[in-house]
Design a protein around this motif. Structure first.
Motif, short mmCIF file in Angstrom:
data_model
loop_
_atom_site.label_atom_id
_atom_site.label_comp_id
_atom_site.label_asym_id
_atom_site.label_seq_id
_atom_site.Cartn_x
_atom_site.Cartn_y
_atom_site.Cartn_z
N LEU A 196 -9.27 -4.42 -4.35
CA LEU A 196 -8.22 -4.44 -5.49
C LEU A 196 -7.01 -5.06 -5.01
CD1 LEU A 196 -7.18 -1.34 -7.62
CD2 LEU A 196 -5.36 -2.64 -6.65
N SER A 197 -6.38 -4.70 -3.69
CA SER A 197 -5.05 -5.24 -3.13
C SER A 197 -5.15 -6.66 -2.85
CB SER A 197 -4.78 -4.26 -1.61
OG SER A 197 -3.62 -4.86 -1.30
N GLY A 198 -6.12 -7.05 -2.22
CA GLY A 198 -6.53 -8.49 -2.01
C GLY A 198 -6.57 -9.29 -3.41
N LYS A 199 -7.28 -8.80 -4.56
CA LYS A 199 -7.24 -9.41 -5.78
C LYS A 199 -5.63 -9.74 -6.22
CE LYS A 199 -11.44 -10.70 -6.33
NZ LYS A 199 -12.09 -12.14 -6.27
N LEU A 200 -4.90 -8.45 -5.89
CA LEU A 200 -3.83 -8.74 -6.60
C LEU A 200 -2.74 -9.52 -5.75
CD1 LEU A 200 -2.98 -4.97 -8.04
CD2 LEU A 200 -3.13 -7.02 -9.27
N GLY A 201 -3.01 -9.69 -4.52
CA GLY A 201 -2.31 -10.22 -3.38
C GLY A 201 -1.14 -9.59 -3.16
N LEU A 202 -1.08 -8.31 -3.08
CA LEU A 202 -0.21 -7.57 -2.66
C LEU A 202 0.58 -7.95 -1.42
CD1 LEU A 202 -0.98 -3.97 -3.90
CD2 LEU A 202 0.08 -5.95 -5.25
N LYS A 203 2.03 -7.89 -1.25
CA LYS A 203 2.73 -8.28 -0.14
C LYS A 203 3.93 -7.19 0.13
CE LYS A 203 2.29 -13.35 -1.26
NZ LYS A 203 1.88 -12.93 -2.56
N PRO A 204 4.27 -7.11 1.31
CA PRO A 204 5.42 -6.10 1.87
C PRO A 204 6.43 -6.29 0.98
CG PRO A 204 4.38 -7.32 3.83
CD PRO A 204 3.87 -8.09 2.51
N GLY A 205 7.05 -5.12 0.43
CA GLY A 205 8.42 -5.45 -0.30
C GLY A 205 7.97 -5.38 -1.94
N GLU A 206 6.83 -5.86 -2.15
CA GLU A 206 6.48 -5.98 -3.82
C GLU A 206 6.76 -4.62 -4.46
OE1 GLU A 206 4.26 -9.93 -4.84
OE2 GLU A 206 3.03 -8.59 -4.16
N ALA A 262 3.30 -2.68 0.44
CA ALA A 262 4.14 -2.74 -0.66
C ALA A 262 4.90 -1.64 -1.01
CB ALA A 262 3.18 -3.19 -1.95
N ASP A 263 5.71 -1.55 -2.08
CA ASP A 263 6.61 -0.51 -2.34
C ASP A 263 5.61 0.01 -3.78
OD1 ASP A 263 8.34 -0.67 -0.36
OD2 ASP A 263 9.70 -1.77 -1.65
N ILE A 264 5.10 1.11 -3.74
CA ILE A 264 4.16 1.70 -4.81
C ILE A 264 4.66 2.97 -5.67
CG2 ILE A 264 1.48 2.03 -5.40
CD1 ILE A 264 0.73 0.61 -3.02
N THR A 265 4.77 3.04 -6.57
CA THR A 265 5.08 4.19 -7.55
C THR A 265 3.80 4.83 -8.18
OG1 THR A 265 7.48 3.60 -7.65
CG2 THR A 265 6.42 5.39 -9.08
N GLY A 266 3.25 5.98 -7.96
CA GLY A 266 2.17 6.35 -8.83
C GLY A 266 2.72 7.10 -9.95
N VAL A 267 2.18 6.95 -11.17
CA VAL A 267 2.24 7.72 -12.21
C VAL A 267 0.78 8.53 -12.80
CG1 VAL A 267 2.97 7.60 -14.93
CG2 VAL A 267 3.77 5.84 -12.94
N THR A 268 0.94 9.69 -13.04
CA THR A 268 0.23 10.53 -13.61
C THR A 268 0.60 11.38 -14.68
OG1 THR A 268 -1.66 12.35 -13.21
CG2 THR A 268 0.26 12.24 -11.70
N ILE A 269 -0.14 12.02 -15.84
CA ILE A 269 0.26 12.65 -16.72
C ILE A 269 0.36 14.09 -16.36
CG2 ILE A 269 -1.71 13.39 -17.99
CD1 ILE A 269 -0.30 12.70 -20.39
N ASN A 270 -0.30 14.42 -14.98
CA ASN A 270 -0.45 15.81 -14.79
C ASN A 270 0.47 16.41 -13.51
OD1 ASN A 270 -2.43 17.93 -12.80
ND2 ASN A 270 -2.55 18.38 -15.03
N ASP A 271 1.26 17.30 -13.71
CA ASP A 271 2.35 17.75 -12.63
C ASP A 271 1.51 18.34 -11.44
OD1 ASP A 271 4.71 18.63 -11.85
OD2 ASP A 271 3.87 20.42 -11.89
N MET A 307 6.73 5.23 6.46
CA MET A 307 5.60 5.03 5.32
C MET A 307 6.01 5.61 4.13
SD MET A 307 1.41 5.70 5.23
CE MET A 307 0.62 5.21 3.82
N ALA A 308 6.63 7.01 4.09
CA ALA A 308 6.92 7.46 3.01
C ALA A 308 8.03 6.93 2.10
CB ALA A 308 7.28 9.13 3.29
N LYS A 309 8.75 6.14 2.92
CA LYS A 309 10.00 5.58 2.03
C LYS A 309 9.59 4.58 1.03
CE LYS A 309 13.13 5.65 6.01
NZ LYS A 309 13.75 4.93 7.07
N HIS A 310 8.26 3.94 1.13
CA HIS A 310 7.56 3.22 0.15
C HIS A 310 6.89 3.62 -0.73
CE1 HIS A 310 9.07 -0.16 2.87
NE2 HIS A 310 8.73 0.60 3.96
N ILE A 311 6.86 4.93 -0.81
CA ILE A 311 5.61 5.93 -1.88
C ILE A 311 6.74 6.72 -2.67
CG2 ILE A 311 3.86 7.43 -2.00
CD1 ILE A 311 2.94 6.42 0.71
#
Length: 387
Positions: A123-133, A155-164, A182-186
């Motif tokens: 998945l990451s390769g198909k999206l071509g994710l890069k540092p800082g995106e 990359a800087d990734i924000t996850g979203v879920t409906i469940n707390d 690493m946690a700074k990018h999550i």
């Protein structure tokens, strides 16, 4: 000795208790049913098979009756369905799958764990994710794929879920698995991925988004992908692993229909759609489709007689090669079911835990049937670009 026996024996020595998490929940929003603020579902305890089994036993599963009943209640929404489903199912997923709740292509000699990581890196390769995106993981579960993809891409990734509860689990995993750098990018957010802007993201602020077997929880994919389009920059990329019924599905075939319903009930899905639905929805939402295809068929072409079906472990009568393959096998699932039923009858474990296990085992049976007949795929992939 079978890996489950020592763990179950050790567990029986522990005093029964009900863990509550009334403190430290942070800001908790009502999504769907509002059960996402359930303080009776705790992320406390160890992050190992024994700890996950303890969570199954101790965390409240009373939502299962309402969840099952909602199939006869048209007034409930897909968000209610998803929220309540993950209240009751998350602990079981952790026990069986670890912290990445998805299937994967696989070849002979490759472990289940390695195949899952490779599926995430594909998945990451198909999206071509890069540092800082800036990237959105939409329907993140407990963040296992997010952390894997972040390590791979930086990359800087924000996850979203409906469940707390899943957000709290994800934050706990980050503390134990990730360095402070690493946690700074999550980041993890509780939210509805059909309402991303402005609730979660600023308009046109993301370089890429992805769904790993999560968009299926909303039948109207146009509603899903339009939300992504608002959050993506022009030229931003979208990738999705789609749960869909294939062209081999016959709505007039009673066996096919029963399998479809079994998957829907056991996996928190209101309506499984066909392959064309997400493709058309992407076009209607302002995307250009770059690639798409069923990895079930493609993996057969790639690996030939070394291909391992995505449902392989669930189809095994028994397996002792690892605890995870044991837990996913028919014998492993029945062992857990028998254990929960017996402890439930003894009053040690709430009987809803056994009901939840039976529901999930029914889903497993139908997933295998759907996979064997090739009427269902959990990995129809789509790569698209915002126009």
């Amino acid at each position: 000795m079978a890996p489950c026996i020592t763990r179950l024996a050790a567990l029986c020595l522990l005093p029964a208790r009900c863990v509550r998490a009334e403190e430290g929940l942070g800001q908790c929003h009502e999504m769907g049913s509002g059960r996402s603020c359930n303080a009776g579902i705790s992320e406390a305890g160890s992050d190992g098979y024994l700890g996950y089994l303890w969570s199954i036993m101790s965390n409240k599963k009373d939502a299962v009756d309402g969840y099952v009943g909602r199939f006869e209640d048209d007034s409930l929404t897909e968000r209610t369905t998803t929220d309540e489903y993950y209240d009751v199912a998350t602990d079981f997923y952790l026990y069986g799958w670890g912290n990445s709740f998805h299937f994967a292509t696989r070849f002979a000699g490759e472990s289940l764990e390695d195949s899952i990581v490779r599926h995430e890196h594909f998945l990451s390769g198909k999206l071509g994710l890069k540092p800082g995106e800036k990237v959105g993981d939409l329907g993140m579960g407990v963040g296992g794929p997010l952390r894997s993809i972040q390590r791979f891409s930086n990359a800087d990734i924000t996850g979203v879920t409906i469940n707390d509860y899943q957000v709290r689990r994800a934050k706990k995993f980050t503390k134990s698995e990730c360095s402070s750098q690493m946690a700074k990018h999550i980041d993890y957010r509780q939210g509805d991925f059909t309402k991303l802007v402005p609730d979660v993201f600023a308009p046109e602020s993301l370089d890429a988004v992805y769904y790993i077997e999560s968009s299926c929880h909303i039948a109207n994919r146009t509603e899903v992908f339009q939300a992504s389009a608002k959050a993506l920059k022009k030229g931003g990329r979208l990738f999705s692993y789609e749960w869909v019924m294939t062209d081999r599905f016959d709505p007039k075939n009673s066996e096919h229909v029963a399998i479809k319903k079994g998957i829907e009930l056991g996996d928190g899905i209101e309506e499984l759609v066909g392959i064309q639905a997400p493709l058309e929805s992407l076009k209607q939402s302002g995307f250009r489709i770059l690639e798409h295809g069923d990895l079930v068929d493609l993996s057969e072409e790639w690996y030939g007689d070394h291909n391992v079906p995505w449902y392989y472990d669930m189809a095994q009568k028994y397996s002792f090669s690892s605890f995870r393959t044991f837990a996913l096998s028919d014998f492993g699932q029945r062992t857990l079911g028998t254990f929960l039923w017996l402890t439930g009858q003894a009053g040690v474990v709430p009987e809803e835990a056994s009901k939840t296990e039976q529901m999930l085992r029914h889903a497993s049976i139908n997933l295998v049937k759907g996979g064997e007949l090739k009427i269902f795929t959990p990995m129809y992939y789509v790569l698209a670009e915002k126009i």
